[in-house]
Design a protein around this motif. Structure first.
Motif, PDB file in Angstrom:
ATOM      1  N   HIS A 233      10.649  -5.058   0.181  1.00  0.00           N
ATOM      2  CA  HIS A 233      10.078  -4.549  -1.068  1.00  0.00           C
ATOM      3  C   HIS A 233      10.473  -3.095  -1.329  1.00  0.00           C
ATOM      4  N   THR A 234      10.834  -2.823  -2.588  1.00  0.00           N
ATOM      5  CA  THR A 234      11.063  -1.444  -3.054  1.00  0.00           C
ATOM      6  C   THR A 234      10.012  -1.153  -4.118  1.00  0.00           C
ATOM      7  N   TYR A 235       9.293  -0.043  -3.978  1.00  0.00           N
ATOM      8  CA  TYR A 235       8.178   0.227  -4.905  1.00  0.00           C
ATOM      9  C   TYR A 235       8.614   0.713  -6.297  1.00  0.00           C
ATOM     10  N   HIS A 236       9.606   1.584  -6.348  1.00  0.00           N
ATOM     11  CA  HIS A 236      10.050   2.241  -7.593  1.00  0.00           C
ATOM     12  C   HIS A 236       9.007   3.209  -8.146  1.00  0.00           C
ATOM     13  N   SER A 237       7.758   2.995  -7.859  1.00  0.00           N
ATOM     14  CA  SER A 237       6.688   3.879  -8.331  1.00  0.00           C
ATOM     15  C   SER A 237       5.461   3.503  -7.517  1.00  0.00           C
ATOM     16  N   LEU A 238       4.704   4.514  -7.116  1.00  0.00           N
ATOM     17  CA  LEU A 238       3.490   4.232  -6.346  1.00  0.00           C
ATOM     18  C   LEU A 238       2.276   4.494  -7.229  1.00  0.00           C
ATOM     19  N   GLY A 239       1.405   3.487  -7.362  1.00  0.00           N
ATOM     20  CA  GLY A 239       0.231   3.624  -8.217  1.00  0.00           C
ATOM     21  C   GLY A 239      -0.587   4.852  -7.884  1.00  0.00           C
ATOM     22  N   ILE A 240      -0.782   5.090  -6.595  1.00  0.00           N
ATOM     23  CA  ILE A 240      -1.672   6.185  -6.184  1.00  0.00           C
ATOM     24  C   ILE A 240      -1.162   7.540  -6.702  1.00  0.00           C
ATOM     25  N   ILE A 241       0.155   7.687  -6.765  1.00  0.00           N
ATOM     26  CA  ILE A 241       0.716   8.949  -7.268  1.00  0.00           C
ATOM     27  C   ILE A 241       0.622   8.983  -8.784  1.00  0.00           C
TER      28      ILE A 241
ATOM     29  N   VAL B  68      -2.733  -4.418  -4.046  1.00  0.00           N
ATOM     30  CA  VAL B  68      -1.485  -5.152  -3.791  1.00  0.00           C
ATOM     31  C   VAL B  68      -0.476  -4.225  -3.101  1.00  0.00           C
ATOM     32  N   GLU B  69      -0.418  -2.969  -3.547  1.00  0.00           N
ATOM     33  CA  GLU B  69       0.552  -2.040  -2.951  1.00  0.00           C
ATOM     34  C   GLU B  69       0.248  -1.787  -1.464  1.00  0.00           C
ATOM     35  N   ARG B  70      -1.014  -1.815  -1.134  1.00  0.00           N
ATOM     36  CA  ARG B  70      -1.380  -1.627   0.269  1.00  0.00           C
ATOM     37  C   ARG B  70      -1.023  -2.891   1.086  1.00  0.00           C
ATOM     38  N   LYS B  71      -1.354  -4.013   0.503  1.00  0.00           N
ATOM     39  CA  LYS B  71      -1.123  -5.288   1.201  1.00  0.00           C
ATOM     40  C   LYS B  71       0.367  -5.491   1.488  1.00  0.00           C
ATOM     41  N   VAL B  72       1.195  -5.204   0.484  1.00  0.00           N
ATOM     42  CA  VAL B  72       2.626  -5.448   0.700  1.00  0.00           C
ATOM     43  C   VAL B  72       3.182  -4.475   1.737  1.00  0.00           C
TER      44      VAL B  72
ATOM     45  N   VAL C 102      -1.006   5.526   1.339  1.00  0.00           N
ATOM     46  CA  VAL C 102      -1.229   4.074   1.210  1.00  0.00           C
ATOM     47  C   VAL C 102      -1.686   3.460   2.534  1.00  0.00           C
ATOM     48  N   SER C 103      -0.863   3.514   3.559  1.00  0.00           N
ATOM     49  CA  SER C 103      -1.284   2.925   4.838  1.00  0.00           C
ATOM     50  C   SER C 103      -0.384   3.396   5.980  1.00  0.00           C
ATOM     51  N   GLN C 104      -0.960   3.432   7.161  1.00  0.00           N
ATOM     52  CA  GLN C 104      -0.201   3.774   8.368  1.00  0.00           C
ATOM     53  C   GLN C 104       0.545   2.561   8.913  1.00  0.00           C
ATOM     54  N   GLN C 105       0.159   1.379   8.439  1.00  0.00           N
ATOM     55  CA  GLN C 105       0.792   0.160   8.975  1.00  0.00           C
ATOM     56  C   GLN C 105       2.005  -0.257   8.157  1.00  0.00           C
ATOM     57  N   GLY C 106       2.897  -1.048   8.781  1.00  0.00           N
ATOM     58  CA  GLY C 106       4.033  -1.596   8.048  1.00  0.00           C
ATOM     59  C   GLY C 106       5.352  -0.973   8.477  1.00  0.00           C
ATOM     60  N   ASN C 107       6.441  -1.683   8.146  1.00  0.00           N
ATOM     61  CA  ASN C 107       7.777  -1.252   8.575  1.00  0.00           C
ATOM     62  C   ASN C 107       8.544  -0.661   7.395  1.00  0.00           C
ATOM     63  N   ILE C 108       8.845   0.604   7.490  1.00  0.00           N
ATOM     64  CA  ILE C 108       9.542   1.266   6.375  1.00  0.00           C
ATOM     65  C   ILE C 108      10.936   1.710   6.827  1.00  0.00           C
ATOM     66  N   ASP C 109      11.960   1.340   6.030  1.00  0.00           N
ATOM     67  CA  ASP C 109      13.321   1.863   6.221  1.00  0.00           C
ATOM     68  C   ASP C 109      13.624   2.788   5.050  1.00  0.00           C
ATOM     69  N   ILE C 110      14.393   3.828   5.285  1.00  0.00           N
ATOM     70  CA  ILE C 110      14.822   4.663   4.149  1.00  0.00           C
ATOM     71  C   ILE C 110      16.243   4.266   3.766  1.00  0.00           C
TER      72      ILE C 110
ATOM     73  N   HIS D  15       6.980   9.352   3.205  1.00  0.00           N
ATOM     74  CA  HIS D  15       5.853  10.210   3.578  1.00  0.00           C
ATOM     75  C   HIS D  15       4.629   9.884   2.710  1.00  0.00           C
ATOM     76  N   HIS D  16       4.861   9.697   1.414  1.00  0.00           N
ATOM     77  CA  HIS D  16       3.734   9.378   0.530  1.00  0.00           C
ATOM     78  C   HIS D  16       3.118   8.015   0.860  1.00  0.00           C
ATOM     79  N   MET D  17       3.977   7.043   1.210  1.00  0.00           N
ATOM     80  CA  MET D  17       3.422   5.728   1.585  1.00  0.00           C
ATOM     81  C   MET D  17       2.527   5.864   2.810  1.00  0.00           C
ATOM     82  N   ARG D  18       3.031   6.618   3.773  1.00  0.00           N
ATOM     83  CA  ARG D  18       2.277   6.761   5.020  1.00  0.00           C
ATOM     84  C   ARG D  18       0.966   7.535   4.827  1.00  0.00           C
ATOM     85  N   THR D  19       1.029   8.609   4.047  1.00  0.00           N
ATOM     86  CA  THR D  19      -0.166   9.451   3.933  1.00  0.00           C
ATOM     87  C   THR D  19      -1.137   8.934   2.873  1.00  0.00           C
TER      88      THR D  19
END
Ligand code: UDP
Length: 421
Positions: A136-144, A162-166, A188-196, A182-186
């Motif tokens: 998944h690629t967010y393109h925009s984060l709701g929280i921001i 949904v953004e947290r769940k995915v 949205v959630s500490q869990q999940g696998n993120i590649d840049i 960094h924004h996802m981690r701080t």
């Protein structure tokens, strides 16, 4: 399944149709991203199906871009434009139609790459129903986004959930910049696998026109001072900041100064209203003579505009990546950008352009003056900008990183364990 059909991928972009004209309301970076990634992956041997929602009766159901890459439009909800904040209700039908398409064509997508939160919900269902692996690629984060606007839409809590769940359940999340990760981690959630894996740009196309040819083509004098904006008309793009900054520039009043504000809009729609508002400010500040609104700039003409400009300004309040910045840089044009999000990744301050605080009119004005008054420095910044894009942000490079990611996910679990071990 033979090896060719094994390299099959669905790119899902419910509201960002990869086959439509770019640069209008709700058609920007995401559409370009999906289309370019899709085409580049097909060159690497992938069978690429890009799914979007049909929004007009005269749109073809299938657009074949090349023998291995196509856009497939599913009918889910009314066959008309629906703003993305109202699109959630049509997603169950979208899933149903996608499953029907699979069945009719004897296909099953083992891996789906979803784009934006609406599509991420579709991916979550496909995972549940048939075990598809999800990137998944967010393109925009709701929280921001919700931190920067006054009118929070009704769908906000749904989107955030949904953004947290995915993030927590997709096989892999693609962040397009370290800042986005960094924004996802701080936030949205500490869990999940993120590649840049960054966004890219077509380095053969952007960078194909030299400055003199571009200026001649657009009818600008060699000594014109050209400041360029390219993008959608949306208050969060910060066009007002740019207009006010140019009014404060020491070059304002010089007949050589030109401000170009490029982007499409439809009268009566939200982008049409923003364009009217910006035109109103231009008039009120006495800037009509030096300001040009060329309207929607097609991808074919964009390299000419970027190359003709002394500087491209990206004054967004927030930007997860910001394709316009790398397109301008690829054309050898320095960028002045808001010091936010992915722009902090693409633009290297004092090296490929300048980063300034968002919405700070005086800081933008000062940055514009610094570049306009020093042509040699401008040229050096432009050269570094071009080199940075060549080495880091080509679509081919992006696609080859995605190719490795999907290939890894397609490996049977046992093999993956062996490789890991
Ligand atoms: N764009 C275009 N014509 C225009 C305005 C914008 O083709 O008149 C394209 C631009 O070249 C870029 C995309 O729209 O590829 C905008 O992407 P960006 O990431 O900068 O912003 P977004 O629209 O996703 O917020």
């Amino acid at each position: 399944m033979n090896s060719t059909s094994n390299k099959r991928i669905a790119l899902i972009s419910v509201h960002g149709d990869p086959a439509i004209e770019i640069g209008r309301e709700e058609a920007g970076g995401q559409n370009v991203y999906v289309r370019q990634v899709g085409e580049a992956l097909s060159q690497l041997g992938w069978e690429v199906d890009m799914f979007s929602r049909k929004v007009s009766a005269d749109q073809d159901n299938i657009v074949q871009h090349n023998p291995r890459c196509r856009t497939i439009r599913l009918t889910a909800g009314p066959v008309e434009f629906v703003p993305r904040d109202h699109g959630f209700q049509y997603l169950p039908e979208f899933v149903k139609q996608l499953l029907k398409f699979q069945k009719e064509n004897g296909i099953k997508y083992e891996v789906v790459h979803t784009n934006y939160w609406l599509s991420s919900w579709v991916g979550l269902q496909l995972k549940k129903i048939q075990g598809s692996k999800q990137v998944h690629t967010y393109h925009s984060l709701g929280i921001i986004k919700y931190n920067t606007i006054d009118n929070i839409p009704l769908v906000a809590s749904q989107r955030l959930a949904v953004e947290r769940k995915v993030l927590e359940t997709a096989e892999r999340i693609v962040a397009t910049s370290p800042q986005e990760k960094h924004h996802m981690r701080t936030l949205v959630s500490q869990q999940g696998n993120i590649d840049i894996i960054p966004c890219g740009t077509n380095i053969k196309h952007f960078g194909s026109v030299d400055r003199d040819t571009a200026r001649a083509a657009l009818g600008f004098d060699a000594d014109a001072k050209v400041v360029l904006y390219v993008g959608r008309f949306d208050p969060r793009k910060g066009i007002e900041t740019l207009v006010r900054a140019v009014r404060e520039s020491k070059f304002f009043g010089d007949k050589n100064l030109k401000l170009i504000i490029g982007g499409g809009s439809t009268p009566g729609n939200s982008d049409g209203r923003e364009r009217d508002r910006i035109e109103g400010i231009v008039k009120e500040l006495g800037m009509s003579e030096c300001t040009i609104f060329p309207g929607l700039l097609k991808q074919e003409i964009l390299p000419t505009y970027y190359a003709a400009a002394d500087v491209c300004v990206v004054p967004s309040h927030y930007e997860p990546f910001g394709l316009v910045a790398v397109e301008a840089m690829a054309c050898g044009t320095p960028v002045i950008a808001s010091d936010v999000g992915g722009l902090q990744f693409s633009v290297v301050n004092e090296n490929t352009g300048l980063l300034v605080p968002p919405q700070d009119v005086t800081a933008f004005s000062h940055a514009i003056d610094r570049i306009l008054e020093n042509p040699e420095w401008r040229a050096a910044l432009g050269k570094s900008a071009n080199m940075r894009v060549m080495s880091k942000f080509s679509w081919d490079g992006v696609a080859s990183q995605l190719d490795s990611l999907y290939t890894e996910l397609l490996q049977p679990v046992k093999e993956r364990v062996l490789v890991a071990g």
